[in-house]
Enzyme design. Structure first.
Site, short mmCIF file in Angstrom:
data_model
loop_
_atom_site.label_atom_id
_atom_site.label_comp_id
_atom_site.label_asym_id
_atom_site.label_seq_id
_atom_site.Cartn_x
_atom_site.Cartn_y
_atom_site.Cartn_z
CB CYS A 57 -1.03 0.00 1.13
SG CYS A 57 -0.58 -0.83 2.62
NE ARG A 65 2.99 -8.67 5.52
CZ ARG A 65 1.67 -8.63 5.35
NH1 ARG A 65 0.89 -9.38 6.09
NH2 ARG A 65 1.15 -7.83 4.44
CG ASP A 94 -2.28 -5.42 -1.76
OD1 ASP A 94 -3.40 -5.34 -1.24
OD2 ASP A 94 -1.23 -5.25 -1.12
CG HIS A 113 -3.94 -0.09 -2.13
ND1 HIS A 113 -2.95 -0.93 -2.58
CD2 HIS A 113 -4.12 -0.36 -0.81
CE1 HIS A 113 -2.53 -1.68 -1.57
NE2 HIS A 113 -3.21 -1.35 -0.49
#
Length: 649
Positions: free
Chosen positions: A341, A370, A390, A392
């Protein structure tokens, strides 16, 4: 003191009265049948003093399943007592067995032990036998409040209990529960006596667990058990476990040659094999088509970013435990990308935006990294490097509801496409006691209200989970139940007023002034790795034709049919279908078995008759078993298979 019964009537009790006192006041039969209670909807036992004005419900042996968490916790104590007796029989003193925590969990419980010698899997049936013996003694559970000093004296020889007690506030009540000669530090709740506990339980396994989850602490032995109110429920649960083993994506991933995890590459970093890459490509193609129809624009961002980017967004501070350590490059610090993001925000900010440009929908299959502890890694479902589907959306406030509803519609479409029809929605909001959230209360209140209004508008049931929001905004999660009853959190949609403020992005409104856009984060799959892992288990490796990495196997009966078989393969591949020829010297039945083992959905058997008439005999795998059709004209079948592939039937 007074308590309030389910029918609204008030019941007077002596000060310090318990649920058992209330049951006795109502009637001796209820007191005899009572197992546990609820206070304001929260489970408690019959021994704990009730608060003034408690909304009280009594759970009886007619519905023991309503107190499942209580009887599972009590069985954990019975197991702990049985383990102590097991080692005393082996000649060890009682203090040789030391105990960590032992909570009830979904379907059962676990207990951590520091033992004089490890329990073996073959010891578990003997522990079960001792548990049943303790249940047969019908020992009363008793509750006692003690001082911190008395608690420390009681467990002077147990460093784990000693550590837990030391950490308790001096003014907090400390409770012991006792059955027979076994006493433990415990908050409860418990059944009134061991004889009331169900015997439909089973000890499942043992494993190592760091004390208090800290890898710098000693490793204890953790013993797991499961329990249900009836034997039928236990049997069904064990059957589901066996089915889960058959569907395990790690086993099927190896057998079907979908992915591998190589220790030389690194833990939690899957390598996609050719078959798995086909599966992944089909998923991304499907979603890209949906995104194109909804006017998303594709973007690509790097796998690392400047540390200041993630400090500005707040990801560095708020997810410090799951970020990889920064690296220094030319006097600047960089980090493996934990989120897409912030990169998309900077793409939005790369040029001025007008209100006419909005909404801006940016989509990326972006790989992020991660840190997961080694003990939490699990095939594809818990990894350290994964790709998110993803997107946005940057929109005006007046566009937010429509964009949110369109995104919700897309996510539901995705899940239904894969036969995931049992879905519950979970709205994650702030925990009012937590300080982890960024942004103004006004923005949070607005975002939470807009999500709830949008879900209400489409008439979908949902639950609200305080404390489940991301640090920058509330979210709507999609929790899916698979074919064997397990729940998985997959897609998510988040409303975010805060990252646009943190990055100071804007658009020029109709009034010529700068305004702040609202941001929607969305990922229908969640991550490709996790989604594929769940899909493998959901389908048991038997993927529908359009998704199967290996779609069609042509099987010649004899060598003289190989040329005809190859001709069919070439024609199918010209259409974009994934077809192969098994021209080995094996017999036809062996070739069919091989195709079935590799879960290839369509097998085309060709012999003299088929070759003469440009036909095929079709064998198909499906949910209802294998179906067969003989003498099918090949041109008709080609058109049928192509349509099924293109329409994702």
């Amino acid at each position: 003191m007074h308590v309030v019964l389910p029918d609204g009537k008030q019941l007077e009790l002596p000060q310090g009265g318990t649920a058992l006192d209330a049951a006795k006041a109502i009637g001796p039969r209820l007191a005899q049948d009572a197992l546990a209670a609820t206070v304001g909807g929260e489970l408690t036992d019959l021994m704990t003093p009730l608060p003034e004005g408690a909304q009280l419900g009594i759970i009886t042996k007619k519905k023991p399943e309503d107190a499942a968490a209580v009887f599972r916790h009590s069985l954990g104590h019975v197991m702990s007592q049985a383990v102590g007796e097991f080692y005393r029989q082996k000649g060890y003193p009682a203090e040789a067995v030391k105990r960590g925590v032992g909570p009830a969990i979904e379907n059962g419980w676990y207990q951590d032990f520091d033992l004089p010698e490890p329990l073996k899997e073959e010891d578990l049936p003997e522990i079960e036998r001792l548990m049943r013996e303790i249940i047969g003694r019908n020992l009363d559970f008793s509750r006692r409040e003690v001082s911190k000093q008395e608690a420390l004296q009681q467990f002077a020889a147990d460093p784990y209990k000693h550590e837990l007690i030391e950490a308790l506030p001096d003014d907090q009540p400390i409770t012991f529960y006792t059955q027979g000669d076994y006493t433990d530090l415990c908050r409860g709740p418990h059944f009134p006596r061991t004889g009331a506990l169900p015997t439909s339980f089973k000890l499942m396994s043992t494993s190592g667990a760091y004390w208090r989850g800290n890898e710098n602490n000693p490793i204890l032995q953790r013993v797991y058990g499961v329990a249900f109110a009836t034997q039928k429920e236990l049997d069904e649960y064990l059957e589901r476990l066996e089915e889960a083993k058959r569907r395990d994506h790690r086993r099927l991933g190896k057998e079907l040659e979908l992915f591998t995890i190589d220790p030389l590459v690194g833990k939690g970093l899957p390598l996609w094999l050719p078959n798995g890459t086909v599966l992944r490509d089909e998923l991304t193609r499907f979603l890209r088509e949906q995104q194109f129809a909804r006017h998303y624009q594709g973007v690509i961002t790097p796998n690392i970013g400047n540390l200041e980017l993630y400090k500005t967004s707040g990801h560095y501070q708020n997810y410090s435990d799951s970020n990889f350590s920064p690296i220094t490059v030319d006097d600047e610090q960089y980090m493996l990308k934990p989120m897409n993001c912030p990169h998309h925000v900077r793409i939005y900010a790369s040029k001025p935006r007008s209100y006419r440009d909005l909404p801006v929908r940016l989509a990326e299959f972006g790989t992020v990294y991660r840190y997961e502890q080694s003990g939490e890694l699990n095939g594809l479902t818990r990894v350290r490097g994964f790709t998110q589907d993803d997107a946005h959306i940057f929109c005006r406030p007046d566009q937010l509801k429509k964009e949110f509803l369109d995104t919700l519609d897309l996510t539901v479409l995705v899940l239904r496409t894969f036969g995931m029809t049992e879905v519950r929605l979970r709205v994650g909001t702030r925990d009012p006691e937590s300080t982890k959230y960024v942004g103004s209360d006004e923005n949070w209140d607005t975002a939470e209200q807009q999500i709830i209004e949008a879900v209400n508008e489409v008439g979908l049931p949902f639950t609200v989970e305080p404390g489940d929001a991301a640090f920058y905004g509330p979210k709507l999660d999609f929790v899916v139940r698979d074919v064997i009853g397990r729940e998985w959190q997959l897609g998510t949609i988040q409303v975010d007023y805060n990252l646009p403020e943190r990055f100071d992005i804007s658009y020029v409104g109709e009034d010529g002034q700068e305004h702040r856009p609202v941001m929607i984060h969305r990922a229908p799959f969640g991550s490709l790795e996790r989604f594929v892992g769940i899909l493998i288990e959901h389908y048991g490796g038997d993927f529908p034709l359009w998704l199967a990495p290996r779609q069609i196997m042509v099987i010649p009966i004899a060598d003289r049919h190989n040329e005809y078989g190859q001709q069919l393969v070439d024609e199918l591949r010209d259409l974009g279908l994934r077809a192969e020829l098994n021209d080995s010297t094996s017999r036809m039945n062996a070739k069919i078995r091989d195709a079935e083992l590799h879960k290839i959905p369509v097998m085309l058997v060709v012999g003299d008759q088929e070759q003469a008439g440009r036909q095929v005999s079709v064998r198909e795998r499906g949910a209802a078993g294998t179906s067969e059709r003989k003498g099918v004209p090949f041109d008709d079948l080609k058109a049928e298979l192509l349509e099924r592939y293109q329409t994702r039937a």
